[in-house]
Scaffold this active site. Structure first.
Site, PDB file in Angstrom:
ATOM      1  N   GLU A  50      -4.567  -2.450  14.248  1.00  0.00           N
ATOM      2  CA  GLU A  50      -5.163  -1.471  13.336  1.00  0.00           C
ATOM      3  C   GLU A  50      -6.445  -0.932  13.947  1.00  0.00           C
ATOM      4  OE1 GLU A  50      -5.795  -2.651   9.253  1.00  0.00           O
ATOM      5  OE2 GLU A  50      -3.864  -3.674   9.161  1.00  0.00           O
ATOM      6  N   GLU A  80      -5.520   2.000  -1.215  1.00  0.00           N
ATOM      7  CA  GLU A  80      -6.541   1.353  -0.395  1.00  0.00           C
ATOM      8  C   GLU A  80      -7.186   0.187  -1.159  1.00  0.00           C
ATOM      9  OE1 GLU A  80      -6.974   1.648   2.844  1.00  0.00           O
ATOM     10  OE2 GLU A  80      -8.566   0.189   2.604  1.00  0.00           O
ATOM     11  N   TRP A  81      -6.332  -0.742  -1.635  1.00  0.00           N
ATOM     12  CA  TRP A  81      -6.790  -1.946  -2.334  1.00  0.00           C
ATOM     13  C   TRP A  81      -7.790  -1.596  -3.429  1.00  0.00           C
ATOM     14  CZ3 TRP A  81      -3.101  -5.046  -1.065  1.00  0.00           C
ATOM     15  CH2 TRP A  81      -2.552  -4.997   0.218  1.00  0.00           C
ATOM     16  N   PHE A 118      -6.998   6.936   4.657  1.00  0.00           N
ATOM     17  CA  PHE A 118      -7.003   6.559   6.074  1.00  0.00           C
ATOM     18  C   PHE A 118      -5.867   7.226   6.852  1.00  0.00           C
ATOM     19  CE2 PHE A 118      -9.955   3.263   4.877  1.00  0.00           C
ATOM     20  CZ  PHE A 118     -10.598   2.875   6.043  1.00  0.00           C
ATOM     21  N   ASN A 174      -1.568 -10.828   8.351  1.00  0.00           N
ATOM     22  CA  ASN A 174      -2.560  -9.790   8.538  1.00  0.00           C
ATOM     23  C   ASN A 174      -3.916 -10.262   8.026  1.00  0.00           C
ATOM     24  OD1 ASN A 174      -3.288  -6.870   9.120  1.00  0.00           O
ATOM     25  ND2 ASN A 174      -3.975  -7.065   6.989  1.00  0.00           N
ATOM     26  N   GLU A 175      -4.886 -10.375   8.907  1.00  0.00           N
ATOM     27  CA  GLU A 175      -6.288 -10.583   8.534  1.00  0.00           C
ATOM     28  C   GLU A 175      -6.501 -11.721   7.537  1.00  0.00           C
ATOM     29  OE1 GLU A 175      -7.971  -6.946   7.126  1.00  0.00           O
ATOM     30  OE2 GLU A 175      -7.689  -5.914   9.016  1.00  0.00           O
ATOM     31  N   HIS A 186       1.203  -9.353   4.414  1.00  0.00           N
ATOM     32  CA  HIS A 186       0.051  -8.455   4.295  1.00  0.00           C
ATOM     33  C   HIS A 186      -0.468  -8.555   2.850  1.00  0.00           C
ATOM     34  CE1 HIS A 186      -1.968  -4.868   6.424  1.00  0.00           C
ATOM     35  NE2 HIS A 186      -2.615  -5.006   5.279  1.00  0.00           N
ATOM     36  N   ASN A 202      -7.520  -6.160  14.677  1.00  0.00           N
ATOM     37  CA  ASN A 202      -7.770  -4.986  13.836  1.00  0.00           C
ATOM     38  C   ASN A 202      -9.257  -4.691  13.939  1.00  0.00           C
ATOM     39  OD1 ASN A 202      -5.150  -5.551  13.094  1.00  0.00           O
ATOM     40  ND2 ASN A 202      -5.572  -5.789  10.904  1.00  0.00           N
ATOM     41  N   TYR A 226     -12.412  -1.946  13.240  1.00  0.00           N
ATOM     42  CA  TYR A 226     -12.868  -0.738  12.558  1.00  0.00           C
ATOM     43  C   TYR A 226     -14.347  -0.438  12.774  1.00  0.00           C
ATOM     44  CZ  TYR A 226      -8.532  -0.655   9.793  1.00  0.00           C
ATOM     45  OH  TYR A 226      -7.227  -0.588   9.393  1.00  0.00           O
ATOM     46  N   TRP A 278      -4.209   2.995  12.161  1.00  0.00           N
ATOM     47  CA  TRP A 278      -4.142   2.865  10.703  1.00  0.00           C
ATOM     48  C   TRP A 278      -4.715   4.144  10.105  1.00  0.00           C
ATOM     49  CZ3 TRP A 278      -2.019  -0.809   7.552  1.00  0.00           C
ATOM     50  CH2 TRP A 278      -2.244  -0.622   6.183  1.00  0.00           C
ATOM     51  N   GLN A 289       0.802  -1.221   0.000  1.00  0.00           N
ATOM     52  CA  GLN A 289       0.000   0.000   0.000  1.00  0.00           C
ATOM     53  C   GLN A 289       0.841   1.281   0.000  1.00  0.00           C
ATOM     54  OE1 GLN A 289      -2.591  -1.859   3.322  1.00  0.00           O
ATOM     55  NE2 GLN A 289      -3.972  -0.431   2.331  1.00  0.00           N
ATOM     56  N   ARG A 294       4.403  -0.038  12.558  1.00  0.00           N
ATOM     57  CA  ARG A 294       4.148  -1.375  12.016  1.00  0.00           C
ATOM     58  C   ARG A 294       4.323  -1.313  10.504  1.00  0.00           C
ATOM     59  NH1 ARG A 294      -1.522  -4.105  11.038  1.00  0.00           N
ATOM     60  NH2 ARG A 294      -0.762  -6.052  10.137  1.00  0.00           N
TER      61      ARG A 294
HETATM   62  C1  GBH Z   1      -7.729  -3.286   6.905  1.00  0.00           C
HETATM   63  O1  GBH Z   1      -8.747  -4.263   6.851  1.00  0.00           O
HETATM   64  C2  GBH Z   1      -6.512  -3.735   6.118  1.00  0.00           C
HETATM   65  O2  GBH Z   1      -5.683  -4.555   6.928  1.00  0.00           O
HETATM   66  C3  GBH Z   1      -5.693  -2.572   5.604  1.00  0.00           C
HETATM   67  O3  GBH Z   1      -4.750  -3.032   4.672  1.00  0.00           O
HETATM   68  C4  GBH Z   1      -6.603  -1.532   5.012  1.00  0.00           C
HETATM   69  O4  GBH Z   1      -5.897  -0.452   4.485  1.00  0.00           O
HETATM   70  C5  GBH Z   1      -7.549  -1.072   6.096  1.00  0.00           C
HETATM   71  O5  GBH Z   1      -8.348  -2.146   6.459  1.00  0.00           O
HETATM   72  C6  GBH Z   1      -8.519   0.016   5.659  1.00  0.00           C
HETATM   73  O6  GBH Z   1      -9.411  -0.462   4.716  1.00  0.00           O
HETATM   74  O7  GBH Z   1     -15.317  -4.274   0.386  1.00  0.00           O
HETATM   75  O8  GBH Z   1     -17.447  -4.840   1.329  1.00  0.00           O
HETATM   76  O9  GBH Z   1     -15.961  -6.584   0.624  1.00  0.00           O
HETATM   77  C7  GBH Z   1      -9.898  -3.955   7.589  1.00  0.00           C
HETATM   78  C8  GBH Z   1     -10.949  -5.047   7.479  1.00  0.00           C
HETATM   79  C9  GBH Z   1     -12.187  -6.368   5.944  1.00  0.00           C
HETATM   80  C10 GBH Z   1     -12.288  -4.010   5.817  1.00  0.00           C
HETATM   81  C11 GBH Z   1     -12.735  -6.461   4.546  1.00  0.00           C
HETATM   82  C12 GBH Z   1     -12.826  -4.101   4.413  1.00  0.00           C
HETATM   83  C13 GBH Z   1     -13.996  -5.400   2.822  1.00  0.00           C
HETATM   84  C14 GBH Z   1     -15.470  -5.238   2.791  1.00  0.00           C
HETATM   85  N1  GBH Z   1     -11.464  -5.136   6.132  1.00  0.00           N
HETATM   86  N2  GBH Z   1     -13.556  -5.323   4.218  1.00  0.00           N
HETATM   87  S1  GBH Z   1     -16.081  -5.238   1.164  1.00  0.00           S
END
Ligand code: GBH
Length: 506
Positions: A394, A451-452, A460, A175-176, A128, A323, A325, A444, A26, A83
């Protein structure tokens, strides 16, 4: 405020760790620089329509070249822990330990040395999500579906412990796992982009196919085995001499009953958390999957650990990572399903039976702000797992509309300031009232970053990165707030969590 901060200072352990978190793919960029090999996200992002505006992480924040400046930001803000994750293919371009890229090893040595010289402790995630593309042959025998990838990961981890272990004292294997397996093999919108045809036609094109009702469980199973093997390697070969700690980090939303007067919805809360945190917490602590899962995932789709692997997994942690959120409402449906989403036989929603929204939407569609869920999940982890040491690896938020604002306005991120402050307060309550052994908190993220699937459209960071102006960094208001918070609370530097003082104070 100062009263509140004074209270926190006396409640949190003396050597509580404050930090920020990042991940290699990222932030680093430099995707084809100095011998870095390709990972499954390099491949995945090259398909049109997969990432917002078809953006790529080829350059990202260019941390690879600009880390001295980013360390400067950490220094300015007085944040003592960072991290980071290692890009597997930067040091082992084909994934294989017999093919070392010395330039990649040099980069991480320089990064770690620079951090340590600045008085900042690096905490390292080994995985990750950026798996070597060489392990992807687009079949159901590749990437994390192939049990042998767990052995490859173990070799890579061994290499990292051996190469960097004199400098790194905190390792996070994974990670996750839930995110990269469920979204990578169930929904199909993360690399390697596999899913059942009915879930998305793109998966055949990108990932080669898939089966959303089985593959997430298989991939996660192999990733758990990879974790157990790496922990065993660390303990057998390095831990005594190097004196570090190892664990993994697990993402989990918390849940509230959709219909408050429906007992089945209350039960669905426990099931929902067991399907998320428990999926990876139970194997580490108990050596097997949660009963909530084995009861509901029918048709032999959930693999089981054999006796020796179960024994290896059991106790494979020095700490548990979280983690956190967001949270959602959950409602029991009773309808048996043939995919992950239905296996728990509940569905989740941001609103409850009376239409109440659990919390304000962030800029990310999946993120509703619900600070009480943070305290509740910490308590859940404490109760289920016999009071472990917990690190929050996170926690953070994207502010509504932030990416549309001109830079000068984006710096005034009140929404994030509130989010961070409110969540830290909930964490303090968990420590003070529930006696949860939280040992550290990593925000985070240090920087806005790739952001993927959202590309650069969702931010973020506590530091603004101007993607239209030479990746210029500017600290946001939330960064200064975090600085003040850490300053007021302090941290005993130089002490490791091996030292006494923490649990004794509870
Ligand atoms: C984190 O995941 C990641 O570890 C980190 O890399 C990322 O930058 C951060 O979140 C902020 O997004 O799109 O409806 O399918 C947090 C948990 C689980 C959140 C999967 C997003 C996708 C939902 N994540 N979820 S969806």
């Amino acid at each position: 405020l100062s009263l509140a901060l004074g209270t926190i200072a006396s409640v949190l352990p003396k050597d509580f760790k404050w930090g920020t978190a990042t991940a290699a793919f990222q932030v680093e960029g430099a995707w084809n620089v100095s011998g870095r090999g390709q990972c499954i996200w390099d491949y995945f992002q090259s398909f049109p329509g997969r990432i917002y505006m078809n953006e790529t992480a080829h350059v990202a924040d260019d941390l690879y070249h600009r880390y001295p400046q980013d360390i400067q930001i950490m220094n300015t803000l007085g944040i003592p822990n960072l991290r980071v994750s290692i890009s597997w293919t930067r040091i082992l371009p084909t994934g294989d330990v017999n093919n070392v890229n010395q330039a990649g090893v040099d980069f991480y040595n320089q990064l770690f040395d620079a951090l340590l010289a600045a008085g900042i402790t690096p905490w390292v995630t080994l995985f990750h999500w950026d798996l070597p593309q060489t392990y992807n042959n687009f079949t159901n025998q590749s990437t994390w579906l192939n049990p042998d990838v767990a052995n490859k990961f173990n070799d890579y981890a061994d290499f990292c412990f051996n190469t960097f272990g004199n400098k790194i004292k905190h390792w996070i294997t994974m990670n996750e796992i839930q995110t990269f397996t469920w979204i990578g093999y169930g929904v199909g919108t993360h690399a390697p982009g596999r899913c059942s045809p009915s879930w998305g036609s793109w998966c055949a094109e990108i990932g080669g196919g898939g089966n959303s009702s089985t593959e997430p469980y298989i991939a996660a199973h192999n990733a758990l085995i990879a974790h157990a093997l790496a922990v065993q390697t660390y303990r057998n070969k390095y831990q005594k001499a190097q004196g570090g700690k190892i664990g993994m980090t697990i993402s989990s939303a918390y849940a509230e009953p959709w219909n408050i007067s429906e007992p089945q919805d209350h039960n669905a809360v426990d099931v929902a958390v067991a399907f998320q945190y428990g999926w990876f917490g139970d194997p580490q602590v108990f050596g097997h999957y949660p009963k909530e899962m084995t009861d509901r995932i029918t048709g032999g789709r959930l693999p089981a650990f054999n006796e020796s692997m179960s024994a290896l997994l059991k106790g494979s942690y020095d700490f548990l990572g979280l983690n956190y959120y967001t949270s959602s409402y959950v409602h029991y449906t009773g309808v048996p399903g043939d995919n992950f989403g239905n296996d728990g036989r509940f569905w989740s929603s941001a609103t409850n039976a009376t239409g109440h929204l659990i919390g304000p939407y962030a800029d990310s569609t999946w993120l509703n702000v619900y600070p009480p869920g943070f305290r509740k999940i910490l308590r859940w982890i404490k109760n289920r797992y016999n009071d472990p040491h917990i690190y929050v690896f996170e926690n953070g938020v994207s502010c509504p509309g932030e990416s549309q604002l001109p830079p000068a306005l984006a710096l005034n991120d009140t929404f994030r300031m509130n989010y961070v402050f409110d969540h830290i307060m909930e964490m303090v309550d968990a420590v003070l009232h529930d006696k949860v052994k939280v040992k550290g908190y990593f925000l985070w993220s240090l920087l806005d970053n790739f952001e993927w699937t959202d590309g650069f459209n969702v931010r973020f960071g506590i530091t603004y990165v101007d993607y239209n102006n030479n990746l210029t960094r500017t600290i946001k208001d939330s960064g200064y707030m975090y600085q003040n918070l850490i300053q007021s609370l302090g941290e005993t530097t130089g002490s490791s969590e091996n030292s006494i003082g923490l649990s004794e104070r509870f």
